[in-house]
Design a protein around this motif. Structure first.
Motif, PDB file in Angstrom:
ATOM      1  N   THR A  92       0.836  -1.202   0.000  1.00 47.14           N
ATOM      2  CA  THR A  92       0.000   0.000   0.000  1.00 47.14           C
ATOM      3  C   THR A  92       0.871   1.253   0.000  1.00 47.14           C
ATOM      4  OG1 THR A  92      -1.771  -1.148   1.180  1.00 47.14           O
ATOM      5  CG2 THR A  92      -1.796   1.262   1.236  1.00 47.14           C
ATOM      6  N   LEU A  93       1.774   1.357   0.967  1.00 46.14           N
ATOM      7  CA  LEU A  93       2.679   2.504   1.061  1.00 46.14           C
ATOM      8  C   LEU A  93       4.065   2.211   0.490  1.00 46.14           C
ATOM      9  CD1 LEU A  93       1.910   3.691   4.728  1.00 46.14           C
ATOM     10  CD2 LEU A  93       0.994   4.644   2.601  1.00 46.14           C
ATOM     11  N   VAL A 120       3.372   8.349  -2.616  1.00 45.79           N
ATOM     12  CA  VAL A 120       2.963   8.294  -1.211  1.00 45.79           C
ATOM     13  C   VAL A 120       3.250   9.575  -0.419  1.00 45.79           C
ATOM     14  CG1 VAL A 120       3.515   7.148   0.989  1.00 45.79           C
ATOM     15  CG2 VAL A 120       2.860   5.797  -0.997  1.00 45.79           C
ATOM     16  N   PRO A 121       4.458  10.144  -0.469  1.00 42.15           N
ATOM     17  CA  PRO A 121       4.687  11.360   0.326  1.00 42.15           C
ATOM     18  C   PRO A 121       3.703  12.481  -0.004  1.00 42.15           C
ATOM     19  CG  PRO A 121       6.773  10.442  -0.393  1.00 42.15           C
ATOM     20  CD  PRO A 121       5.705   9.676  -1.112  1.00 42.15           C
ATOM     21  N   ARG A 122       3.433  12.674  -1.268  1.00 44.56           N
ATOM     22  CA  ARG A 122       2.495  13.735  -1.657  1.00 44.56           C
ATOM     23  C   ARG A 122       1.095  13.455  -1.115  1.00 44.56           C
ATOM     24  NH1 ARG A 122      -0.226  14.587  -7.289  1.00 44.56           N
ATOM     25  NH2 ARG A 122      -1.326  16.539  -6.955  1.00 44.56           N
ATOM     26  N   GLY A 123       0.636  12.202  -1.260  1.00 37.88           N
ATOM     27  CA  GLY A 123      -0.687  11.852  -0.776  1.00 37.88           C
ATOM     28  C   GLY A 123      -0.817  12.000   0.727  1.00 37.88           C
ATOM     29  N   GLY A 163     -10.677   2.783   1.694  1.00 34.65           N
ATOM     30  CA  GLY A 163     -10.188   3.336   0.444  1.00 34.65           C
ATOM     31  C   GLY A 163      -9.222   2.349  -0.184  1.00 34.65           C
ATOM     32  N   PHE A 164      -9.450   1.982  -1.415  1.00 32.57           N
ATOM     33  CA  PHE A 164      -8.618   0.991  -2.113  1.00 32.57           C
ATOM     34  C   PHE A 164      -7.708   1.690  -3.111  1.00 32.57           C
ATOM     35  CE2 PHE A 164      -8.076  -1.934  -5.804  1.00 32.57           C
ATOM     36  CZ  PHE A 164      -7.334  -2.913  -5.176  1.00 32.57           C
ATOM     37  N   ILE A 165      -6.393   1.439  -2.993  1.00 34.33           N
ATOM     38  CA  ILE A 165      -5.427   1.914  -3.981  1.00 34.33           C
ATOM     39  C   ILE A 165      -5.142   0.762  -4.940  1.00 34.33           C
ATOM     40  CG2 ILE A 165      -3.150   2.879  -4.401  1.00 34.33           C
ATOM     41  CD1 ILE A 165      -3.130   3.977  -1.598  1.00 34.33           C
ATOM     42  N   ALA A 166      -5.419   0.974  -6.201  1.00 35.20           N
ATOM     43  CA  ALA A 166      -5.284  -0.094  -7.190  1.00 35.20           C
ATOM     44  C   ALA A 166      -3.837  -0.199  -7.671  1.00 35.20           C
ATOM     45  CB  ALA A 166      -6.233   0.154  -8.360  1.00 35.20           C
ATOM     46  N   ARG A 167      -2.955  -0.659  -6.793  1.00 37.30           N
ATOM     47  CA  ARG A 167      -1.570  -0.892  -7.182  1.00 37.30           C
ATOM     48  C   ARG A 167      -1.520  -1.991  -8.255  1.00 37.30           C
ATOM     49  NH1 ARG A 167       0.785   3.613  -5.446  1.00 37.30           N
ATOM     50  NH2 ARG A 167       0.758   3.878  -3.171  1.00 37.30           N
ATOM     51  N   PRO A 168      -0.505  -1.955  -9.128  1.00 43.12           N
ATOM     52  CA  PRO A 168      -0.403  -2.990 -10.161  1.00 43.12           C
ATOM     53  C   PRO A 168      -0.443  -4.395  -9.570  1.00 43.12           C
ATOM     54  CG  PRO A 168       1.150  -1.232 -10.614  1.00 43.12           C
ATOM     55  CD  PRO A 168       0.556  -0.938  -9.255  1.00 43.12           C
ATOM     56  N   GLY A 169      -1.282  -5.249 -10.142  1.00 38.81           N
ATOM     57  CA  GLY A 169      -1.394  -6.634  -9.684  1.00 38.81           C
ATOM     58  C   GLY A 169      -2.364  -6.839  -8.540  1.00 38.81           C
ATOM     59  N   LYS A 215      -6.236   5.166  -8.354  1.00 38.65           N
ATOM     60  CA  LYS A 215      -5.043   4.530  -8.913  1.00 38.65           C
ATOM     61  C   LYS A 215      -3.806   4.768  -8.057  1.00 38.65           C
ATOM     62  CE  LYS A 215      -3.878   8.461 -11.881  1.00 38.65           C
ATOM     63  NZ  LYS A 215      -3.604   8.903 -13.283  1.00 38.65           N
ATOM     64  N   ASP A 216      -3.836   5.841  -7.240  1.00 41.26           N
ATOM     65  CA  ASP A 216      -2.705   6.142  -6.372  1.00 41.26           C
ATOM     66  C   ASP A 216      -3.221   6.900  -5.152  1.00 41.26           C
ATOM     67  OD1 ASP A 216      -3.137   8.780  -7.261  1.00 41.26           O
ATOM     68  OD2 ASP A 216      -1.551   8.638  -8.776  1.00 41.26           O
ATOM     69  N   LEU A 217      -2.309   7.220  -4.226  1.00 42.54           N
ATOM     70  CA  LEU A 217      -2.750   7.858  -2.985  1.00 42.54           C
ATOM     71  C   LEU A 217      -3.264   9.283  -3.186  1.00 42.54           C
ATOM     72  CD1 LEU A 217      -3.257   7.655  -0.002  1.00 42.54           C
ATOM     73  CD2 LEU A 217      -0.830   8.134   0.410  1.00 42.54           C
ATOM     74  N   PRO A 218      -2.617  10.125  -4.007  1.00 44.83           N
ATOM     75  CA  PRO A 218      -3.183  11.460  -4.209  1.00 44.83           C
ATOM     76  C   PRO A 218      -4.602  11.450  -4.772  1.00 44.83           C
ATOM     77  CG  PRO A 218      -0.901  11.460  -4.868  1.00 44.83           C
ATOM     78  CD  PRO A 218      -1.268  10.016  -4.610  1.00 44.83           C
ATOM     79  N   SER A 219      -4.880  10.567  -5.710  1.00 45.03           N
ATOM     80  CA  SER A 219      -6.232  10.520  -6.268  1.00 45.03           C
ATOM     81  C   SER A 219      -7.232  10.065  -5.216  1.00 45.03           C
ATOM     82  CB  SER A 219      -6.288   9.596  -7.488  1.00 45.03           C
ATOM     83  OG  SER A 219      -6.064   8.243  -7.135  1.00 45.03           O
TER      84      SER A 219
END
Length: 230
Positions: free
Chosen positions: A21-22, A106-109, A198-204, A219-223
Motif C-alpha cells: 500500500t505505502l 505516497v509522500p504527496r498523498g 479506500g482501495f489503492i489499485a496498485r499494479p497486480g 489509482k494512487d494515494l493522491p487521487s
C-alpha cells in the motif's frame, strides 16, 4: 467513486496498511526469484505468507510475521521443487521487508491528508519494530501519529478483532475511521468491522468481487486523498 448523494461526515483517523500500500516491494520481487532461480518464486512466497498468517489466526496459533515469512520460503522451495535456501539467505530476504522505499506517490498523498487535518496511523501485520524500521527507511515516519501492529492481539488482519483493537487503542468509533489499503482482503475486513475504506489499485492488486465495494478507490494515494478530502 463514492455515491455523492449519500452524506458521510469526514473520518477523523485514516489507518494505512503498509506493505504494497505505502511501500514498493520491488526489491523483494526481484530478490526472491533470483534466490530461487525461478521467476514464479515471489508470488508463490508472498501468497503463502499471507495464507499461513490466516491459518495461524483461524487455528488459534500465533507466530511473528517474520517467522511465517521464513517458513513460507521453505514451502516455496518445496512447491516449486527448488532447493531450500540457507538460514542466512532466508533472513537476508525477510530483512528486505525493512528496507523498502515508499511508492513515489505516497509522500504527496500523505501530505495532502495531513494538511487536511486527518490523523494518520500506520496499521500492519508486521511486528512493531519492523514497522518502525520500515517507516524510517522509507522516510515517511514523520507523517504518522503512531504505528499499530497486530502483535498486540496476536491475530492477523483481516480478523475482526484486529480492527477493533486498533479502534480501542485510538479511542475512536468505527464510523470515525477509514482504512486505506491495496489489498482486497484488508478492505473487506475493515468494512466488516464497520470502518470505511479506500482501495489503492496498485499494479497486480484487485478487490474481492463478493465483498462490499470500498467507500473510495483510486489509482494512487493522491487521487484517493482528493476523494476523501472532498
Amino acid at each position: 467513486m463514492p455515491d455523492s448523494s449519500i452524506y458521510r461526515p469526514l473520518p477523523k483517523v485514516l489507518l494505512f496498511d503498509v506493505n504494497e500500500t505505502l511501500l514498493d516491494m520491488g526489491k523483494l520481487k526481484r530478490a526472491v526469484p533470483k534466490a530461487f532461480g525461478n521467476k514464479h518464486a515471489f508470488k508463490q512466497w508472498f501468497g503463502l505468507l499471507l495464507y499461513y498468517s490466516l491459518v495461524d489466526t483461524v487455528t488459534g496459533t500465533y507466530h511473528p510475521f517474520g517467522h511465517i515469512a521464513e517458513a513460507a520460503l521453505d514451502m516455496t522451495a518445496d512447491m516449486l521443487e527448488e532447493k531450500r535456501l540457507s538460514p542466512t539467505t532466508k533472513k537476508e530476504l525477510v530483512g528486505l521487508l525493512s528496507q523498502l522505499p515508499a511508492h513515489p506517490d505516497v509522500p504527496r498523498g500523505l501530505q495532502m491528508l495531513l494538511d487536511a487535518g486527518f490523523r494518520l496511523v500506520a496499521f500492519t501485520n508486521s511486528p512493531q519494530l519492523t514497522l518502525d524500521a520500515q517507516l524510517r527507511y522509507a522516510g515517511i515516519i514523520h507523517f504518522f501519529e503512531r504505528g499499530l501492529s497486530v502483535d498486540e492481539v496476536q491475530l492477523y488482519k483481516p480478523h475482526f478483532h484486529t480492527y477493533q483493537a486498533a479502534l480501542q487503542t485510538l479511542g475512536v468509533a468505527p464510523t470515525e475511521v477509514l482504512l486505506v489499503a491495496a489489498h482486497g482482503w484488508d478492505v473487506a475486513g475493515a468494512q466488516d468491522a464497520g470502518l470505511r475504506s479506500g482501495f489503492i489499485a496498485r499494479p497486480g492488486q484487485t478487490l474481492y468481487p463478493l465483498a462490499t465495494p470500498p467507500t473510495y478507490q483510486g489509482k494512487d494515494l493522491p487521487s484517493l486523498a482528493r476523494q476523501i478530502i472532498g
